[in-house]
Design an enzyme around this catalytic site. Structure first.
Site, PDB file in Angstrom:
ATOM      1  N   GLU A 489      39.584  50.445  45.140  1.00 30.57           N
ATOM      2  CA  GLU A 489      38.798  51.518  44.485  1.00 30.57           C
ATOM      3  C   GLU A 489      37.523  50.994  43.825  1.00 30.57           C
ATOM      4  O   GLU A 489      36.875  51.723  43.072  1.00 30.57           O
ATOM      5  CB  GLU A 489      39.625  52.304  43.449  1.00 30.57           C
ATOM      6  CG  GLU A 489      40.758  53.114  44.044  1.00 30.57           C
ATOM      7  CD  GLU A 489      42.048  52.325  44.146  1.00 30.57           C
ATOM      8  OE1 GLU A 489      42.259  51.399  43.347  1.00 30.57           O
ATOM      9  OE2 GLU A 489      42.834  52.620  45.058  1.00 30.57           O
ATOM     10  N   GLU A 513      47.202  53.332  53.300  1.00 34.08           N
ATOM     11  CA  GLU A 513      47.990  54.101  52.315  1.00 34.08           C
ATOM     12  C   GLU A 513      47.957  55.605  52.603  1.00 34.08           C
ATOM     13  O   GLU A 513      48.933  56.301  52.360  1.00 34.08           O
ATOM     14  CB  GLU A 513      47.525  53.808  50.889  1.00 34.08           C
ATOM     15  CG  GLU A 513      46.089  54.187  50.611  1.00 34.08           C
ATOM     16  CD  GLU A 513      45.646  53.851  49.172  1.00 34.08           C
ATOM     17  OE1 GLU A 513      46.397  53.194  48.455  1.00 34.08           O
ATOM     18  OE2 GLU A 513      44.542  54.258  48.794  1.00 34.08           O
TER      19      GLU A 513
HETATM   20  C1  NOJ Z   1      45.754  52.618  44.980  1.00 32.81           C
HETATM   21  C2  NOJ Z   1      45.750  51.389  45.833  1.00 32.81           C
HETATM   22  O1  NOJ Z   1      44.875  51.517  46.907  1.00 32.81           O
HETATM   23  C3  NOJ Z   1      47.163  51.150  46.269  1.00 32.81           C
HETATM   24  O2  NOJ Z   1      47.233  50.093  47.190  1.00 32.81           O
HETATM   25  C4  NOJ Z   1      48.036  50.906  45.058  1.00 32.81           C
HETATM   26  O3  NOJ Z   1      49.354  50.748  45.467  1.00 32.81           O
HETATM   27  C5  NOJ Z   1      47.950  52.072  44.086  1.00 32.81           C
HETATM   28  N1  NOJ Z   1      46.599  52.385  43.818  1.00 32.81           N
HETATM   29  C6  NOJ Z   1      48.645  51.775  42.771  1.00 32.81           C
HETATM   30  O4  NOJ Z   1      47.966  50.781  42.105  1.00 32.81           O
HETATM   31 CA    CA Z   2      43.108  53.260  47.215  1.00 28.77          CA
END
Ligand code: NOJ
Ligand code: CA
Length: 708
Positions: A489, A513
């Site tokens: 992010e 994800e």
């Molecule tokens: C967003 C991330 O991209 C992901 O990989 C992570 O598991 C979650 N945030 C929680 O931190």
């Molecule tokens: Ca993310």
């Protein structure tokens, strides 16, 4: 050289004439002469450039300059004070990378401008490479230019026509979008449906898109717009004037709406334009790395590529939880004794589960195991815009940090740290030193950080100057502790990994994800290498073998848009020195024959050859492992699938190799039959041509090793 001499003569003529208002155009050629940049001042004294490729105009006359807050603008009324031409050619070795050697070869024109009415200077440095142009503003200190606030940067990129573009909406807080392929003229109409919800998002405007932006002109020239060396400046978006097909820089504002606080002398990031009529050149370009400063770390011996598994996908698909309990409606870290709290029994980061992943990593030669949800505070980590959300140092009671690290080390594996900030950046900086010290104490050498949700200090954006400075601070501080960083992010990379090679990964795009929920478009991974990967590697987290999420969580009906063979190919097509084997141990155990590719594939390379490429359609890459004779090939496809006639002429002549091919089965289908793959072995040499078919949403992966 011939081109450079011609340029120098022209410049000398202009300088002899002294201060010139509407100066004769200054022409700069790329070393091979295929690109030509022409700089001039308009009648109003506006800096203006044109870019041509093989005689065709790819950037029409475009103005350069900046609008300042409460001050006269740096846009017009300039004269040329001096121009200096030079040439540069060196070959350097990255600490890790797609190739062992990188050539940095350009012709440069440094234009010193003078704004007569304001009695101050503004300089523009142009570097023309065989694969594109970079230019940046340099602000020399003078009594009339010292502290200044940017209202907007007005760097134009006037397109030659209604190009096709692969774009995501301009947003100050997220890049986690699917790409839209459309004509430039269609962006306005398509933008309202080109995005979906994210934990933090702020759309920049109705025709605003993000960089890196990939385009193709109607006559087949590929153009990529991005930036390089984003340091102490806010991240640039591109705002399209869709009547005139002119893109203009559009910077991310701060909490007050200002777009940058600068103190001269200082520089803007480079604005980059990569150009070729061969799509493969877009992928092999090193222009962005070359425009960044050389490595600033004296000792890089502790930096290394990482292949890792993780206690992660099970939280992403909802099978287990980051949190420990359901019983706390809110958490004040200092006042809760978790040993007295009843757990919900779904906490993923528990000792037994982590041990299982350590065992699997050790058995299969993976370097590290990421564990998320190991530290207290996940019960209300998100959505509250909470300041003191984590302390990054206190484990939950069922995660024995000392014992688990010792267990991992005894098996030759390291744990990979996780620091989710939840956007509370002040809080992260407050705890950073203690958090990195804890890592040093237990032997962690890599951290995945994250910035989910709105930024604190409230009102700041993920891509504003304040945050840009934070991300770099986190990387620099980590380097002091010999820690490698993989930030999720965070702002999109702009090649800073050359200067700080401990920045081994970033997310900054829509990763795997999303496949556990809203899913990614089938062609997503045929676009990312053209766009997001221009600035640096992505922690895409490939390697999903079970596409049906309901098998792990009955309440989750998502389905990964990919065949299993394509998941293997991504280790080659999505270049990164940090690669995750993202699926659950249980899912890998069912397909250990296919997992062999993940085990074998290298993460650092001597050489990379882009064999076939078309954005949105297919990408085929061959890479030679570092310090090894082994090659690995990957192909990923979009909706239409792809048939390759793959010439293995990159192999050493006269040598025999064994190729192990992991391909989609004939009846494979990314939705209905994704796990249908065929593994075959063949003896091959540099004359071999392999015919290989990848189904829609599919791909293939090959490992090629010298026979005996
Ligand atoms: C967003 C991330 O991209 C992901 O990989 C992570 O598991 C979650 N945030 C929680 O931190
Ligand atoms: Ca993310």
């Amino acid at each position: 050289m011939k081109h450079l001499i011609r340029t120098i003569l022209l410049v000398a003529a202009i300088c002899l004439a002294g201060k010139i208002i509407a100066a004769e155009p200054i022409v700069l050629h790329s070393p091979n002469g295929k690109l030509q940049m022409t700089f001039s001042l308009s009648e109003k004294g506006e800096p203006t450039y044109i870019l041509q490729y093989k005689g065709k105009t790819v950037i029409r006359p475009s103005h350069l300059g900046l609008e300042l807050k409460n001050a006269h603008n740096l846009q017009q009324d300039f004269v040329i004070k001096k121009t200096t031409a030079s040439s540069f050619d060196e070959t350097w070795q990255p600490v890790w990378g797609e190739t062992r050697n990188i050539r940095n070869h350009y012709n440069e024109m440094f234009v010193e401008l003078y704004q007569q009415s304001q009695e101050r200077g503004l300089n523009i440095r142009f570097r023309l490479y065989d694969d594109g142009l970079g230019f940046r503003y340099e602000f020399p200190l003078s009594k009339n230019l010292n502290y200044f606030v940017i209202k907007e940067e007005h760097s134009q990129f006037a397109m030659s026509g209604d190009n096709t573009a692969w774009w995501i909406p301009g947003d100050y807080d997220t890049q986690e979008y699917n790409y839209t392929e459309s004509k430039l003229s269609e962006i306005r109409q398509k933008l309202p449906t080109a995005y979906d919800n994210n934990a933090s998002q702020t759309l920049a405007g109705p025709t605003c898109v993000q960089t890196s932006l990939q385009m193709k002109t109607p006559d087949g020239i590929y153009i990529n717009l991005h930036e390089a060396a984003l340091v102490d400046y806010s991240c640039m978006h591109l705002n399209l004037d869709d009547k005139n097909m002119i893109f203009e820089s559009f910077l991310t504002p701060d909490a007050r709406g200002d777009k940058g606080y600068l103190q001269a002398p200082c520089k803007s990031p480079w604005r980059t334009i990569i150009v070729s009529d061969d799509a493969r050149d877009m992928l092999s370009s090193n222009l962005i790395l070359n425009l960044n400063d050389p490595c600033k770390l004296k000792d890089t011996s502790w930096i290394h590529p990482v292949k890792y598994a993780g206690v992660w996908w099970e939280m992403i698909n909802g099978m287990s939880q980051w949190s420990y309990t359901w019983d706390l409606p809110s958490v004040k870290l200092d006042s809760i004794d978790y040993t007295k709290v009843k757990t919900h029994g779904k906490h993923g980061a528990n000792n037994a589960n982590v041990r299982k992943y350590i065992d699997f990593a050790a058995e299969n030669g993976l370097d590290q195991v990421l564990v998320e949800g190991w530290n207290i505070g996940w019960e209300d980590w998100f959505g509250q815009e909470k300041d003191y959300v984590f302390d990054f140092t206190t484990p939950y009671p069922d995660f024995d940090i000392k014992a688990l690290n010792e267990y991992a080390h005894s098996k030759g594996v390291k744990l990979l740290m996780h620091h989710e900030t939840s956007g509370s950046v002040r809080n992260y900086e407050r705890h950073m030193e203690a958090a990195y010290n804890l890592m040093n104490k237990y032997g962690y050498d890599a951290v995945k950080s994250g910035y989910v949700g709105n930024i604190l200090p409230r009102g700041e954006h993920h891509y504003g100057q304040w945050m840009v400075n934070h991300y770099l601070y986190a990387v620099q501080e980590a380097a002091k502790h010999h820690i490698m960083v993989n930030a999720h992010e965070a702002v999109r990379p702009t090649g800073l990994c050359r200067t700080y090679p401990n920045l081994i990964g970033n997310e900054a795009a829509r990763g795997t994800e999303y496949e556990a929920g809203a899913s990614n478009h089938v062609n997503h991974t045929t676009i990312l290498p053209f766009t997001r990967l221009q600035g640096g590697p992505m922690d895409y987290t490939p390697g999903i073998f079970e596409m049906d999420m309901s098998k792990m969580n009955p309440n989750n009906h998502a389905h990964v848009n990919s065949t299993l063979a394509r998941q293997l190919a991504l280790y080659v097509t999505m270049y990164s020195p940090l690669q995750m084997a993202a699926d659950l141990v249980e899912n890998y155990r069912k397909h250990m024959d296919a997992f062999q590719f993940i085990k074998d594939v290298a993460v650092d390379w001597d050489d990379s050859r882009y064999l076939e490429a078309e954005p949105g359609q297919y990408i085929t890459v061959a890479r030679k492992a570092k310090n090894s004779a082994n090659w690995f090939v990957g192909c990923t496809t979009g909706e239409n699938g792809h048939t390759s006639h793959l010439k293995l002429n990159f192999l050493d002549k006269g040598k025999k190799y064994i190729a192990t091919i992991y391909a989609d089965a004939k009846n494979a289908n990314y939705r209905t039959n994704p796990q249908a793959y065929v593994i075959s072995k063949k003896t091959v040499n540099s004359n071999t041509v392999l015919k290989l078919k990848a189904v829609p949403g599919g791909g293939y992966a090959i490992s090629i090793k010298p026979a005996n």
